[in-house]
Design an enzyme around this catalytic site. Sequence first.
Site, PDB file in Angstrom:
ATOM      1  N   HIS A 169       0.710  -1.253   0.150  1.00  0.00           N
ATOM      2  CA  HIS A 169       0.001   0.038   0.143  1.00  0.00           C
ATOM      3  C   HIS A 169       0.865   1.008  -0.124  1.00  0.00           C
ATOM      4  CE1 HIS A 169       0.179  -0.492   4.514  1.00  0.00           C
ATOM      5  NE2 HIS A 169       0.307   1.047   4.517  1.00  0.00           N
ATOM      6  N   ARG A 228      -2.139  11.217   3.768  1.00  0.00           N
ATOM      7  CA  ARG A 228      -3.099  11.897   4.806  1.00  0.00           C
ATOM      8  C   ARG A 228      -4.197  12.826   3.974  1.00  0.00           C
ATOM      9  NH1 ARG A 228       2.292  11.932   6.519  1.00  0.00           N
ATOM     10  NH2 ARG A 228       2.367  11.189   8.539  1.00  0.00           N
ATOM     11  N   GLU A 276      -2.517  10.183 -11.349  1.00  0.00           N
ATOM     12  CA  GLU A 276      -2.492  10.144 -12.896  1.00  0.00           C
ATOM     13  C   GLU A 276      -3.414   8.866 -13.394  1.00  0.00           C
ATOM     14  OE1 GLU A 276       1.849   8.931 -13.744  1.00  0.00           O
ATOM     15  OE2 GLU A 276       1.407   9.057 -15.922  1.00  0.00           O
ATOM     16  N   ARG A 312       8.212  18.995  -1.702  1.00  0.00           N
ATOM     17  CA  ARG A 312       8.582  18.284  -2.566  1.00  0.00           C
ATOM     18  C   ARG A 312       9.280  16.849  -2.362  1.00  0.00           C
ATOM     19  NH1 ARG A 312       8.915  19.911  -8.163  1.00  0.00           N
ATOM     20  NH2 ARG A 312      10.362  18.898  -9.122  1.00  0.00           N
ATOM     21  N   GLU A 369      -4.116   3.599   1.556  1.00  0.00           N
ATOM     22  CA  GLU A 369      -4.524   3.991   2.977  1.00  0.00           C
ATOM     23  C   GLU A 369      -4.574   5.402   3.248  1.00  0.00           C
ATOM     24  OE1 GLU A 369      -1.445   2.791   5.679  1.00  0.00           O
ATOM     25  OE2 GLU A 369      -2.520   3.357   7.391  1.00  0.00           O
ATOM     26  N   HIS A 383       2.928  11.230  -7.173  1.00  0.00           N
ATOM     27  CA  HIS A 383       1.575  10.973  -7.329  1.00  0.00           C
ATOM     28  C   HIS A 383       1.198   9.576  -7.061  1.00  0.00           C
ATOM     29  CE1 HIS A 383       3.605  10.527 -11.406  1.00  0.00           C
ATOM     30  NE2 HIS A 383       3.066   9.415 -11.302  1.00  0.00           N
TER      31      HIS A 383
END
Lengths: 160, 160
Positions: free
Chosen positions: B14, B18, B152, B102, B77, B106
Amino acid sequence: MPRTAETTGFKFNHTMIRVKDPQVSLKFYTEVLGMDLLDTTKFDSFTLYFLGYDNSDGKLTDKEKATGRFDREGVLELTHNHGTESDANFQGYSSGNSDPGRGFGHIAITVPDIQKACERFESLGVPFKKRLTDGTMKNIAFILDPDGYWVEVVPARLSL
Amino acid sequence: MPRTAETTGFKFNHTMIRVKDPQVSLKFYTEVLGMDLLDTTKFDSFTLYFLGYDNSDGKLTDKEKATGRFDREGVLELTHNHGTESDANFQGYSSGNSDPGRGFGHIAITVPDIQKACERFESLGVPFKKRLTDGTMKNIAFILDPDGYWVEVVPARLSL
């Protein structure tokens, strides 16, 4: 909750994180964590490395792994912006687990024998964020990848 | 590169991010993206939501989805720290794609028909970071989840 008809066939394909030095990161993800390098895509200023576990028992060819990398789950994409690996002023990337930058948490790897897996990580000198014996959750661990991203290690069997 | 014998059976289970408001995020990931809610784990100060696509053609029971959530790939999650959803001073989470913060890039969803999938996202009012027609890569798109994380959208078939 049922998936909608319009989303039939959707897959959670990959997660992308940026890394400072691909040689160090590839060594970690392939040799320590055991992923295959599925594909490499080079651009002028950056290179993308696609990694994932071979779930085919070795039946897939390198070409099938590369062409099939969008048609599966569990792919990790490492983005290397050229030059960071030798830039003395490069600050490193945020792991996402402290301010500023908080947001991204971690990736997680399932292992068949968590005790054995953690002993091996120890013997390889992998830094731990949380050992099995730390804290109240004795059945999970967190190790750190070369950029400091948290990698959770979880057992395949979950008793609820 | 071959996986080592010691990592046989490892899975990329996974990815954790947040989120500010789980009701908004669960709606997005289940209704817009079509994932199932596999399991929910509540703690005093936070709740974890585990999401993933049902790859069993509906054969798995809810309990099997929950107990099997560590024994598969492609799980997302969502961590909700209680209170952020109604805290007027909450700054929101970094998507990882700008400084500071940074690092994380994604997640990506594979779809069988990318044209159709993007038309549906448009009709649902999902914000786009990059439409199919933007930029030079005409076969991928980026949408934004409720916290601004980049998602994406990629086609299952990849011609290399």
